[in-house]
Design a protein around this motif. Structure first.
Motif, short mmCIF file in Angstrom:
data_model
loop_
_atom_site.label_atom_id
_atom_site.label_comp_id
_atom_site.label_asym_id
_atom_site.label_seq_id
_atom_site.Cartn_x
_atom_site.Cartn_y
_atom_site.Cartn_z
N LEU A 153 29.54 -15.64 25.95
CA LEU A 153 29.81 -15.74 27.38
C LEU A 153 31.14 -16.43 27.67
N SER A 155 33.79 -16.14 25.75
CA SER A 155 34.82 -15.49 24.93
C SER A 155 36.03 -15.02 25.72
N GLY A 156 35.86 -14.75 27.02
CA GLY A 156 36.97 -14.23 27.81
C GLY A 156 37.23 -12.76 27.59
N ASP A 157 36.36 -12.07 26.87
CA ASP A 157 36.50 -10.64 26.62
C ASP A 157 35.30 -9.92 27.25
N ARG A 158 35.56 -8.90 28.05
CA ARG A 158 34.48 -8.25 28.79
C ARG A 158 33.40 -7.66 27.89
N GLY A 159 33.81 -7.05 26.78
CA GLY A 159 32.84 -6.46 25.88
C GLY A 159 31.94 -7.49 25.23
N VAL A 161 31.37 -10.51 26.43
CA VAL A 161 30.55 -11.11 27.50
C VAL A 161 29.34 -10.22 27.79
N LEU A 162 29.54 -8.90 27.80
CA LEU A 162 28.43 -7.98 28.01
C LEU A 162 27.38 -8.15 26.92
N TRP A 200 32.85 -1.45 21.75
CA TRP A 200 33.88 -2.47 21.99
C TRP A 200 35.03 -2.32 20.99
N ARG A 203 37.16 0.78 21.68
CA ARG A 203 38.13 0.57 22.77
C ARG A 203 39.31 -0.26 22.30
N ARG A 204 39.04 -1.29 21.50
CA ARG A 204 40.12 -2.17 21.04
C ARG A 204 41.05 -1.50 20.05
#
Length: 219
Positions: A153, A155-159, A161-162, A200, A203-204
Motif C-alpha cells: 500500500l 509502494s507508490g505504484d498503482r499495480g 497498491v491494487l 503489472w 505493463r512495466r
C-alpha cells in the motif's frame, strides 16, 4: 488452501506457472529490480504445492508442515517488503523502510519460534490449521500485516497498491470466515491474487515504440 489436496496441487501448479512467466518477463524486460516481486507467484505457487503434501500426510508435524511454515511465517514478511523496496519508485523508498523494519523484526521473532517450538498442521474439514503457540500473537500479526500489506500500500505504484488492496480484503474475509485457519486460507488467497503481478509486469516491460514524424529524428 481450502477444500483438498487436489485443489492445492492444481492451484499451486497454475500459480507457479504464472510465476515462471512473471520472472521470464522481468528478465526479458531488462528490469532486475523487478525480479524479487516477479518471483513472488512462483514462491506462493510452490507454497501451495507443499501444502498439498500436508494434506496427503493428514497434517502432523513432518517436513512438509515445517517447510510450509518457514515460507508462510518468517520468509514472506521479509521477502515482500524487500521485493517492494526494490521495485518501488525512488520517491517511495524512504517510507518503505518502516514496513521493512517491521518485516525484519517479525521474521526474527517467527524464526525463533520455529526453532524452539514444534509447528503442527491439523486438517479441519476443508481447511488446514497450523498450531505453533506464538507469544504476543497480536503484536506479531500486526508486524506481519504491516510488512506485507503495508509495503504494498505504501509502494507508490498503482499495480502494487491494487495487489495490496486485494490482499487486505482477503485478510479481512479470511479472519471473518476462518479465524482459526486464517494463515492458511489467507496465504492461498494471496497466492491467487498474485496473478495480477503478471499484468503489472507486462505493463512495466511494454517496449516503447519508436516514433517518427515532425520533431522526431533518427540518431
Amino acid at each position: 488452501m481450502c477444500w483438498s489436496e487436489t485443489a492445492d496441487l492444481v492451484a499451486g501448479a497454475g500459480i507457479a506457472a504464472v510465476g515462471v512467466a512473471c520472472v521470464t518477463r522481468a528478465v526479458r524486460g531488462g528490469s532486475p529490480r523487478d525480479l524479487p516481486i516477479a518471483a513472488l507467484p512462483l514462491l506462493l505457487g510452490a507454497h501451495q504445492i507443499i501444502e498439498s503434501r500436508v494434506w496427503s500426510n493428514d497434517g502432523g508435524s513432518g517436513p512438509a508442515t515445517l517447510a510450509w511454515a518457514v515460507i508462510a511465517l518468517p520468509l514472506l514478511p521479509l521477502w515482500l517488503p524487500l521485493a517492494v523496496l526494490c521495485a518501488a519508485p525512488p520517491g517511495a523508498r524512504r517510507r518503505l523502510v518502516i514496513p521493512l523494519a517491521a518485516g525484519i523484526a517479525t521474521a526474527a521473532a517467527l524464526s525463533y519460534c520455529l526453532a524452539t517450538r514444534t509447528v503442527t498442521a491439523e486438517i479441519r474439514g476443508h481447511t488446514v490449521g497450523y498450531v505453533l503457540g506464538l507469544p504476543h500473537p497480536g503484536l506479531i500479526v500486526a508486524g506481519y500485516l504491516l510488512a506485507t500489506i503495508g509495503s504494498l500500500l505504501l509502494s507508490g505504484d498503482r499495480g502494487l497498491v491494487l495487489f495490496g488492496v486485494l490482499a487486505a480484503v482477503g485478510a479481512a474475509v479470511c479472519v471473518l470466515l476462518w479465524r482459526r485457519e486464517y494463515i492458511s486460507t489467507w496465504c492461498a488467497f494471496a497466492a491467487v491474487c498474485s496473478v495480477v503481478l503478471y499484468f503489472w509486469l507486462r505493463r512495466r516491460s511494454r517496449p516503447v515504440r519508436a516514433r517518427s514524424g515532425p520533431g522526431f529524428r533518427a540518431a
